[in-house]
Scaffold this motif. Structure first.
Motif, short mmCIF file in Angstrom:
data_model
loop_
_atom_site.label_atom_id
_atom_site.label_comp_id
_atom_site.label_asym_id
_atom_site.label_seq_id
_atom_site.Cartn_x
_atom_site.Cartn_y
_atom_site.Cartn_z
N LEU A 374 -1.94 -13.63 18.34
CA LEU A 374 -2.35 -12.90 17.13
C LEU A 374 -2.51 -11.41 17.39
N LEU A 375 -3.00 -11.08 18.59
CA LEU A 375 -3.14 -9.67 18.96
C LEU A 375 -1.77 -9.03 19.07
N ALA A 376 -0.82 -9.79 19.61
CA ALA A 376 0.55 -9.25 19.74
C ALA A 376 1.12 -8.98 18.35
N ALA A 377 0.85 -9.90 17.43
CA ALA A 377 1.47 -9.82 16.09
C ALA A 377 0.81 -8.80 15.18
N LYS A 378 -0.37 -8.31 15.56
CA LYS A 378 -1.11 -7.40 14.67
C LYS A 378 -0.25 -6.18 14.29
N ASP A 379 -0.09 -5.98 12.98
CA ASP A 379 0.68 -4.86 12.42
C ASP A 379 2.15 -4.85 12.84
N ALA A 380 2.63 -5.94 13.40
CA ALA A 380 4.02 -5.95 13.88
C ALA A 380 5.00 -6.08 12.71
N ALA A 381 6.10 -5.34 12.80
CA ALA A 381 7.15 -5.45 11.79
C ALA A 381 8.06 -6.63 12.10
N ALA A 382 8.08 -7.03 13.37
CA ALA A 382 8.90 -8.18 13.76
C ALA A 382 8.22 -8.91 14.89
N VAL A 383 8.38 -10.23 14.89
CA VAL A 383 7.87 -11.06 15.98
C VAL A 383 9.09 -11.74 16.60
N ILE A 384 9.37 -11.40 17.86
CA ILE A 384 10.52 -12.01 18.54
C ILE A 384 10.01 -13.13 19.43
N VAL A 385 10.53 -14.32 19.25
CA VAL A 385 10.17 -15.42 20.13
C VAL A 385 11.29 -15.56 21.17
N ALA A 386 10.96 -15.21 22.42
CA ALA A 386 12.00 -15.11 23.45
C ALA A 386 11.99 -16.28 24.43
N THR A 387 10.86 -17.00 24.52
CA THR A 387 10.77 -18.13 25.45
C THR A 387 10.36 -19.36 24.65
N GLU A 388 10.94 -20.50 24.97
CA GLU A 388 10.73 -21.71 24.15
C GLU A 388 9.46 -22.46 24.53
N TRP A 389 8.34 -21.75 24.66
CA TRP A 389 7.07 -22.43 24.95
C TRP A 389 6.74 -23.39 23.81
N PRO A 390 6.48 -24.68 24.12
CA PRO A 390 6.18 -25.64 23.05
C PRO A 390 5.00 -25.20 22.19
N GLU A 391 4.03 -24.51 22.80
CA GLU A 391 2.85 -24.12 22.02
C GLU A 391 3.20 -23.16 20.89
N PHE A 392 4.34 -22.49 20.95
CA PHE A 392 4.71 -21.58 19.87
C PHE A 392 5.05 -22.33 18.58
N ASP A 411 13.69 -16.07 15.96
CA ASP A 411 13.58 -17.22 16.86
C ASP A 411 14.86 -17.29 17.69
N THR A 412 14.83 -16.67 18.87
CA THR A 412 16.06 -16.62 19.70
C THR A 412 16.42 -17.99 20.26
N ARG A 413 15.44 -18.93 20.24
CA ARG A 413 15.68 -20.26 20.86
C ARG A 413 15.94 -21.35 19.82
N THR A 414 15.86 -20.98 18.57
CA THR A 414 16.14 -21.93 17.48
C THR A 414 15.34 -23.22 17.63
N PHE A 415 14.02 -23.06 17.82
CA PHE A 415 13.21 -24.28 17.98
C PHE A 415 12.01 -24.31 17.04
N LEU A 416 11.83 -23.22 16.26
CA LEU A 416 10.72 -23.23 15.31
C LEU A 416 11.15 -23.93 14.03
N ASP A 417 10.18 -24.43 13.26
CA ASP A 417 10.47 -25.17 12.04
C ASP A 417 10.62 -24.20 10.86
N PRO A 418 11.85 -24.03 10.34
CA PRO A 418 12.07 -23.05 9.28
C PRO A 418 11.19 -23.30 8.06
#
Ligand code: UGA
Length: 437
Positions: A374-392, A411-418
């Motif tokens: 959440l701290l990373a995402a604060k005020d972010a214009a984009a959130v890049i998911v670069a590693t396929e950690w299951p917790e994401f 989602d560079t790993r195509t594993f999140l639920d659209p």
């Protein structure tokens, strides 16, 4: 075992050496593992490997408890071993040239130690021709050379050692090969008995083939986005063909890590030395170099509406820094390439990785490391998911949408639920899926 009289020696207590030492110990052998790093050996003696490898500390501890595992900084201890496995690093430079000095240093030392040593096993990844070079050096001391490459995946090294897809043993001296094969008794796996050269090439070829498979999938993902296909559907349909197989078909931000990139370059180098053009592999490496650019283009499109847009001054969140899930390893991580590109464009990057709670060497200075997504995402214009950690997949995406600035998620790993993300009002770009709306 056939080497009951002597112990198994292992030089190098990194990933490969530790898996080998603890694995052979688990199979009932006496093992002497040597590393010149005193701190590392002291930690290991107290039962701590400091590697994020499931099961490793437990096989290490039972090895120590059994009394069969000796850990030492003294190379002379290897004199009571009949076979010594060389498990030292063989770094590869940008031109694909392998630095074999550590391997040949060890060989020189083993010749001087002598004692019971009669078989030198090269487990380090080396270019074809290395074992026969070693053989010429070892002949006067009557030591045989065996090539026994490793196929251990990081974060699976213990299970991959004890339950491998195959065991490859290359030799030019059948008896020496037999003795090394006998050490693996108790492991149920196909055994390939081959020449020294074939064993060496089989290792490089396996990693280079996997890399090629991934470059193909990543280019296919780009085509899917353009044509309205869905890479998950395409690869699922392909995977049913047993000749293709289901593994290594997931798109990503490019392949990385300490092995695939280095082995691909080293095999290209072997090709050049032999006057053989490996054009397919060459193209696979080139395609991977372009993978970062494709991610950045997607970020630009998501944030500015155009692939030519400017990211200067924008805040970007990066979720995942490691080259793959399950490890904190940053070596040749595509996430870092993405981070550096963004910083070069004048963007601000805040990153989170569950395996990297504190700053470590190798992180770009300008990047901010935080310990909460959440701290990373604060005020972010984009959130890049670069590693396929299951917790994401289980993040509170509604909360992320709240703290970020009309966020786009890549989602560079195509594993999140659209569906889940769109319900939170997030615009999602999944690698290999045409954006809707
Ligand atoms: C690799 C090989 O898989 C091992 O067999 C080999 O023994 C090892 O190198 C080595 O030479 O020591 P590793 O480096 O741990 O193992 O990494 P992999 O799990 O193979 O992943 C490599 C890269 O491919 C990562 O960046 C990963 O994210 C990427 N990948 C993998 C994808 O993008 N998609 C996939 O479907 C699979």
């Amino acid at each position: 075992g056939i080497l009951a009289a002597g112990a198994v020696g292992v030089v190098g207590a990194g990933y490969v050496g530790l898996a080998t030492a603890t694995g052979f110990c688990h199979l009932g052998h006496r093992v002497v593992a040597v590393d010149r790093d005193t701190t590392r050996i002291d930690r290991l003696r107290s039962g701590h490997s400091d590697l994020t490898e499931p099961g490793l500390d437990s096989v290490l501890q039972s090895g120590l408890d059994s009394g069969r595992l000796t850990l030492s900084t003294d190379f002379a201890e290897l004199s009571r071993c009949e076979a010594v496995f060389i498990c030292v690093p063989t770094p590869v430079d940008g031109a694909g040239h392998s630095d074999l000095s550590a391997v040949f240093d060890v060989i020189g030392k083993l010749i001087r130690i002598g004692g019971d040593i009669c078989i030198v096993v090269i487990k380090s990844t080396v270019p074809v021709g290395t074992a026969s070079r070693a053989e010429r050096l070892l002949r006067p001391s009557a030591m045989a050379v065996v090539s026994n490459p490793e196929f251990l995946r990081e974060s699976h090294i213990v299970t991959d050692f004890l339950d491998p897809d195959r065991i490859v043993i290359g030799d030019s001296d059948r008896v020496a090969g037999d003795r090394i094969a006998a050490l693996y008794r108790g492991i149920e796996a196909p055994l390939e008995r081959v020449s020294l050269e074939s064993a060496e090439l089989a290792k490089h070829a396996s990693n280079a083939f996997l890399a090629t498979k991934l470059s193909f999938v990543n280019e296919l993902a780009a085509l899917c986005e353009r044509t309205g296909a869905d890479i998950r559907e395409v690869t699922a349909a392909m995977a049913h063909d047993h000749r293709i197989g289901e593994a290594f078909l997931s798109p990503g931000p490019g392949w990385g890590g300490s092995c695939l990139p280095k082995d691909a370059r080293a095999l290209l180098h072997s090709g050049r030395e032999a006057g053989i053009e490996l054009g397919v592999l060459d193209a696979a490496v080139a395609a991977n170099t372009g993978a970062t650019g494709r991610v950045i283009d997607t970020v630009r499109r998501g944030v500015t509406g155009s692939a030519q847009g400017n990211l200067h001054g924008r805040r970007i969140a990066l979720l995942g820094l490691a080259f793959k899930a399950g490890t904190g390893d940053l070596r040749f991580s595509p996430a870092l390439d993405i981070c550096r590109s963004l910083i070069d464009e004048g963007a601000t990057v805040a990153a989170y990785d569950p395996a990297i709670p504190q700053p470590v060497a190798g992180l770009p200075d300008e990047m901010e490391l935080v310990d909460d997504p959440l701290l990373a995402a604060k005020d972010a214009a984009a959130v890049i998911v670069a590693t396929e950690w299951p917790e994401f997949t289980e993040l509170d995406w509604a909360a992320i949408a709240d703290v970020a600035d009309d966020p786009v998620v890549i989602d560079t790993r195509t594993f999140l639920d659209p569906g889940q993300l769109s319900r939170c009002g997030i615009r999602l770009y999944s690698n290999g899926i045409a954006p809707t709306g």
